[in-house]
Design an enzyme around this catalytic site. Structure first.
Site, mmCIF file in Angstrom:
data_model
loop_
_atom_site.group_PDB
_atom_site.id
_atom_site.type_symbol
_atom_site.label_atom_id
_atom_site.label_comp_id
_atom_site.label_asym_id
_atom_site.label_seq_id
_atom_site.Cartn_x
_atom_site.Cartn_y
_atom_site.Cartn_z
ATOM 1 N N SER A 10 15.590 -35.950 18.278
ATOM 2 C CA SER A 10 15.510 -35.066 19.436
ATOM 3 C C SER A 10 16.487 -35.492 20.520
ATOM 4 C CB SER A 10 14.090 -35.075 19.998
ATOM 5 O OG SER A 10 13.194 -34.636 19.012
ATOM 6 N N LYS A 51 7.274 -27.309 15.870
ATOM 7 C CA LYS A 51 7.119 -28.645 15.290
ATOM 8 C C LYS A 51 5.838 -28.760 14.457
ATOM 9 C CE LYS A 51 10.767 -30.127 17.508
ATOM 10 N NZ LYS A 51 12.043 -30.223 16.789
ATOM 11 N N ARG A 80 14.206 -27.096 29.402
ATOM 12 C CA ARG A 80 14.629 -26.346 28.207
ATOM 13 C C ARG A 80 14.876 -24.880 28.534
ATOM 14 N NH1 ARG A 80 14.600 -29.242 22.900
ATOM 15 N NH2 ARG A 80 14.041 -31.338 23.561
ATOM 16 N N CYS A 105 19.702 -35.499 20.454
ATOM 17 C CA CYS A 105 20.850 -36.259 19.940
ATOM 18 C C CYS A 105 21.958 -35.361 19.400
ATOM 19 C CB CYS A 105 20.402 -37.244 18.874
ATOM 20 S SG CYS A 105 19.405 -38.589 19.544
ATOM 21 N N ASP A 130 17.614 -26.460 14.863
ATOM 22 C CA ASP A 130 16.561 -27.476 14.971
ATOM 23 C C ASP A 130 15.794 -27.724 13.659
ATOM 24 O OD1 ASP A 130 15.228 -29.283 16.893
ATOM 25 O OD2 ASP A 130 13.441 -28.088 16.493
HETATM 26 P P1 GTP Z 1 16.130 -31.308 20.143
HETATM 27 O O1 GTP Z 1 16.342 -29.878 20.476
HETATM 28 O O2 GTP Z 1 15.226 -32.029 21.108
HETATM 29 O O3 GTP Z 1 15.699 -31.576 18.727
HETATM 30 O O4 GTP Z 1 17.560 -32.064 20.392
HETATM 31 P P2 GTP Z 1 19.053 -31.729 19.909
HETATM 32 O O5 GTP Z 1 19.360 -32.638 18.770
HETATM 33 O O6 GTP Z 1 19.259 -30.289 19.716
HETATM 34 O O7 GTP Z 1 19.946 -32.235 21.128
HETATM 35 P P3 GTP Z 1 21.089 -31.486 21.971
HETATM 36 O O8 GTP Z 1 22.134 -30.838 21.125
HETATM 37 O O9 GTP Z 1 20.430 -30.610 22.971
HETATM 38 O O10 GTP Z 1 21.804 -32.712 22.696
HETATM 39 C C1 GTP Z 1 21.180 -33.430 23.700
HETATM 40 C C2 GTP Z 1 22.100 -34.378 24.399
HETATM 41 O O11 GTP Z 1 23.110 -34.946 23.547
HETATM 42 C C3 GTP Z 1 22.836 -33.742 25.561
HETATM 43 O O12 GTP Z 1 22.746 -34.624 26.653
HETATM 44 C C4 GTP Z 1 24.244 -33.633 25.072
HETATM 45 O O13 GTP Z 1 25.142 -33.665 26.138
HETATM 46 C C5 GTP Z 1 24.380 -34.839 24.163
HETATM 47 N N1 GTP Z 1 25.412 -34.632 23.117
HETATM 48 C C6 GTP Z 1 25.435 -33.672 22.170
HETATM 49 N N2 GTP Z 1 26.525 -33.777 21.374
HETATM 50 C C7 GTP Z 1 27.206 -34.853 21.833
HETATM 51 C C8 GTP Z 1 28.416 -35.499 21.418
HETATM 52 O O14 GTP Z 1 29.087 -35.100 20.464
HETATM 53 N N3 GTP Z 1 28.781 -36.604 22.121
HETATM 54 C C9 GTP Z 1 28.046 -37.079 23.170
HETATM 55 N N4 GTP Z 1 28.478 -38.157 23.810
HETATM 56 N N5 GTP Z 1 26.910 -36.501 23.596
HETATM 57 C C10 GTP Z 1 26.497 -35.404 22.933
HETATM 58 MN MN MN Z 2 17.979 -28.660 20.108
HETATM 59 MN MN MN Z 3 13.971 -30.897 17.682
#
Ligand code: GTP
Ligand code: MN
Ligand code: MN
Length: 601
Positions: A266, A224, A385, A268, A295
Site C-alpha cells: 500500500s 480488500k 483518498r 508504494c 490495486d
Molecule cells: P494503495 O492504493 O494504498 O494500495 O497504494 P499504491 O501502491 O497505489 O500507491 P500510489 O501509487 O498511490 O503511491 C503512493 C506514493 O508512492 C506516493 O507518495 C507517490 O508519490 C509515491 N511513488 C509512486 N511511484 C513512485 C516512483 O516511481 N518513485 C518514487 N520516488 N515515489 C513514487
Molecule cells: Mn492505489
Molecule cells: Mn491497495
C-alpha cells in the site's frame, strides 16, 4: 424508503421496496434487519436517481461538502472521523475453524467467538438509520472470472463509494439471482469508536462483518475484504489467484501490447505505475501505457496455459497526496469531476487540495475542517483518498471490460527499499520468482495505522490481505508451475533506493517505463542479463537511460549487486520462512538455501 417490521417471520422487504428473487438473500436481509433494527431498508438499484437522492441527503446532513462546481463538477469532500483514516490491521481478523489455516500472518478468532463478538456490536446498531442492501459484482458483469457479493451497510457514504468502485445495482442482482451464491458483507459505522471496531472475515462461510469504521479499506467491503481476503481463499480452492496487483498494458511502437501485473505494498506506487505516461522521447515514438487496474488483480490459467487477468474493481480509490500534473497526470485528469475526496484540504474557492498537488494554490482548511496551520501538520491527511470511476481515466484500457481478461506477460514485485535492493532483477524461474515475492520487504506507509517507515516483510504485498496461511498461499503459487503452463516471467523492482544523502536515486514515475521496456525485451528473448545469485540483472546499457541524469553513486547502487548485504538479507529470509514451520513448502526453503549457498552464507 419504507418502514419495516422487525418480525423475521414477515417478509424482509417492505411493500414497494425491491427485494430479490433469491430466497437465501431475502432471508439473510431479514435476519440482519432483525438483529440491527433499522428504521428502513433500501435495496440499491445503482440508478442515477438513487445516487442523486443519497448525495442530496449527505449534503444536507454534512456528510458531504460540495466542492467548486466550475473547477470540479459534481465532486464532493468527505471528512472522516479523525480517528478513522486508514485500515486497522490490529483489528482485522480471519476466523477459520482451525487457527493454523489463518496462519501467523493473520489475527485469528474462532468463528463462533467472532460471530458472537460482532453480533453483540450489531445488535440494534441501525436504530434510527436506513439499512442499505448493495448487490455488487467484482469484475465485468459477464465474465466467468467475476464474483458477486451483497454488502449491507448503514452508511450512505459507503453506498456512494461502492457505486463507483464496483458494478453495483440491478445487473449485479440479476447475476446473483442466477448464480444463487454471493459473498455476504455486513457493515455498520456504529459509533466510529476505535474501541468498538473490528473487521472480521469468515472465509469458510464467504462472510464479512465490519463494525465501527467508515474508512474505505474497512468499509467498502467489495475491495480488500472481499476481493482480496475472501477471494484469496476462494481462489485457492478454485485454482486461481487474487492479488494486490495493478494491471497495465504496455503498447510498443509496433502496436503490440504486453500486459504486466505488479504487486507493491500500500502506498508504494501501484496507482502511479498503472497510469504511467511515457517520457517524451518514448511518447514521440508511439509508446503507450493502458490502465486495466490499479490495486487488485484476479487471474487464472487460460486454455493456452497463460494467466488471464481481470480487474475486479470499477473505480480507483487512490492516494491523493503526491498526485500532481507532473507525477500522475492521468490520475489528475481522472479526478476533475464526479469524484469523492476523503480527508483532503480545501482552498479559499472550495477546490480540493493536498500536499504535492503543486497547482500554485494554498489551502485554507485542513482535512479536519479546521483553519489550515502548517505548524499543526499537513492540510491533507497522508492517507487521504479520491474515489472515481475508472472510465474517467484517459488511459483506461478498453480491454479492462473484456470478459476473458488480459494475458499476463510479466509479474512484478517491489517495495520501498532504501538500501541493498537494485532497481530491477529477474527471477530465474517460477519457483525462484515465488521466493522473490515471498521475501518481499518494504517500509510501512500511512495506508494503515501504526508507525511509518518501519521495514517489514510483506510477501507479494499481501501481508494485510491474504485470507489464509501464507505457507499454504506459497504452496498455491508454486502449484501453477505444471505441465502445459505458459507462465509469465517474474521480476523485482525498487523505485525507492536512496543515496547517502537520503534522496531517491531513481527519478521514478514516467521514467519507470524504461524498466518495463527491458522486462518485455527479456520476455521476448531480446535482451541479455548478468547472472548473479539473486537473479538476472540488466547488462550495462541494456536499460535505455538516454536523457536520465544519474550520478556514479546512483549507477552503482541501482545496477550493482552487493554480496555482503544480500548474505544478511538471505539469512533473514531463511528465518522468516522458518516462522511458518513445517507447513512452509520445502521447494521454497530449498530455493532459499540454494541462493544462500551461492551467496557464500
Ligand atoms: P494503495 O492504493 O494504498 O494500495 O497504494 P499504491 O501502491 O497505489 O500507491 P500510489 O501509487 O498511490 O503511491 C503512493 C506514493 O508512492 C506516493 O507518495 C507517490 O508519490 C509515491 N511513488 C509512486 N511511484 C513512485 C516512483 O516511481 N518513485 C518514487 N520516488 N515515489 C513514487
Ligand atoms: Mn492505489
Ligand atoms: Mn491497495
Amino acid at each position: 424508503m419504507n418502514a419495516i417490521s422487525h418480525d423475521v417471520a414477515k417478509p424482509a422487504v417492505a411493500p414497494g421496496s425491491q427485494g430479490s428473487k433469491l430466497a437465501a438473500l431475502n432471508a439473510w436481509v431479514a435476519e440482519v434487519a432483525a438483529l440491527t433494527k433499522p428504521d428502513a431498508i433500501h435495496w440499491c438499484d445503482g440508478s442515477d436517481a438513487e445516487n442523486a437522492a443519497l448525495i442530496a441527503q449527505m449534503e444536507a446532513d454534512g456528510t458531504l461538502v460540495k466542492l467548486n462546481e466550475s473547477t470540479h463538477p459534481n465532486s464532493y469532500l468527505h471528512r472522516s472521523h479523525p480517528d478513522d483514516v486508514a485500515r486497522v490491521e490490529h483489528l482485522t481478523f480471519v476466523c477459520t475453524s482451525r487457527q493454523d489455516d489463518a496462519g501467523p500472518n493473520n489475527h485469528w478468532m474462532a468463528p463462533a467467538d467472532g460471530h458472537a463478538k460482532m453480533d453483540a456490536l450489531f445488535d440494534g446498531c441501525m436504530k434510527g438509520r436506513t439499512m442499505y442492501v448493495i448487490p455488487y459484482c467484482m469484475g465485468p458483469i459477464d465474465s466467468p472470472l467475476s464474483r458477486c457479493g451483497v454488502e449491507i451497510t448503514d452508511s450512505p457514504y459507503v453506498v456512494a463509494n461502492m457505486r463507483i468502485m464496483t458494478r453495483m445495482g440491478a445487473p449485479s442482482l440479476a447475476r446473483i439471482e442466477r448464480e444463487g451464491t454471493f459473498v455476504k458483507g455486513l457493515h455498520s459505522i456504529g459509533e466510529l469508536d476505535p474501541e468498538r471496531r473490528f473487521i472480521m472475515h469468515f472465509p469458510e462461510e464467504l462472510t464479512i462483518k465490519s463494525f465501527g469504521s467508515g474508512y474505505g479499506g474497512n468499509a467498502l467491503l467489495g475491495k480488500k475484504c472481499h476481493a482480496l481476503r475472501i477471494a484469496s481463499h476462494q481462489a485457492r480452492s478454485e485454482g486461481w489467484l487474487a492479488e494486490h496487483m495493478l494491471i497495465l498494458g504496455l503498447e510498443n511502437p509496433q502496436g503490440e501490447t504486453h500486459y504486466i501485473a505488479a504487486a507493491f505494498p500500500s502506498a508504494c506506487g501501484k496507482t502511479n505505475l498503472a497510469m504511467l505516461i511515457p517520457p517524451e522521447g518514448y511518447r514521440a515514438k508511439g509508446w503507450k501505457v493502458w490502465t486495466v487496474g490499479d490495486d487488485i488483480c484476479w487471474m487464472r490459467p487460460g486454455a493456452d496455459g497463460r494467466l488471464y487477468a481481470i480487474n475486479p474493481e470499477a473505480g480507483f480509490f487512490g492516494v491523493a497526496p503526491g498526485t500532481s500534473a507532473k507525477s500522475n497526470p492521468n490520475a489528475l485528469k481522472s479526478i476533475q469531476s464526479n469524484t469523492i475526496f476523503t480527508n483532503v484540504g480545501v482552498t479559499a474557492d472550495n477546490q480540493p487540495w493536498w500536499e504535492g498537488l503543486d497547482d500554485g494554490q494554498t489551502p485554507v482548511t485542513d482535512w479536519r475542517g479546521n483553519a489550515y496551520d502548517p505548524a499543526k501538520g499537513p492540510a491533507a491527511h497522508p492517507n487521504s483518498r479520491f474515489t472515481v470511476s475508472a472510465k474517467q481515466c484517459p488511459s483506461y484500457s478498453p480491454e479492462a471490460e473484456n470478459a476473458a481478461g488480459v494475458p499476463i506477460s510479466a509479474i512484478v514485485f517491489g517495495g520501498r527499499r532504501p538500501s541493498l535492493v537494485p532497481l530491477v532483477f529477474e527471477a530465474r524461474d517460477w519457483t525462484h520468482g515465488v521466493l522473490v515475492g515471498a521475501a518481499m520487504g518494504s517500509e510501512t506507509t500511512a495506508a494503515a495505522t501504526g508507525a511509518v517507515g518501519v521495514m517489514r516483510r510483506d510477501p507479494m504485498a499481501m501481508k494485510p490481505f491474504c485470507g489464509y496461511n501464507f505457507a499454504d498461499y506459497f504452496t498455491h503459487w508454486l502449484s501453477f508451475d505444471q505441465a502445459g503452463a505458459n507462465l509469465p516471467k517474474i521480476f523485482h523492482v525498487n523505485w525507492f533506493r536512496k543515496g547517502d544523502d537520503g534522496s531517491f536515486l531513481w527519478p521514478g514515475f514516467g521514467e519507470n517505463l524504461r524498466v518495463l521496456e527491458w522486462m518485455i525485451q527479456r520476455v521476448k528473448g531480446e535482451a541479455g542479463s548478468v547472472e548473479t545469485p539473486i537473479g538476472h540483472l540488466p547488462k550495462d546499457d541494456e536499460i535505455n537511460l538516454d536523457g536520465v541524469q544519474l550520478t556514479d553513486e546512483a549507477r552503482a547502487k541501482l545496477f550493482g549487486f552487493e554480496r555482503e548485504g544480500w548474505q544478511a538479507e538471505f539469512a533473514s529470509i531463511g528465518e522468516y520462512l522458518d516462522e511458518y514451520g513445517p507447513r512452509m513448502p520445502q521447494a521454497l526453503k530449498d530455493e532459499q538455501q540454494r541462493i544462500a549457498k551461492a551467496l557464500g552464507n
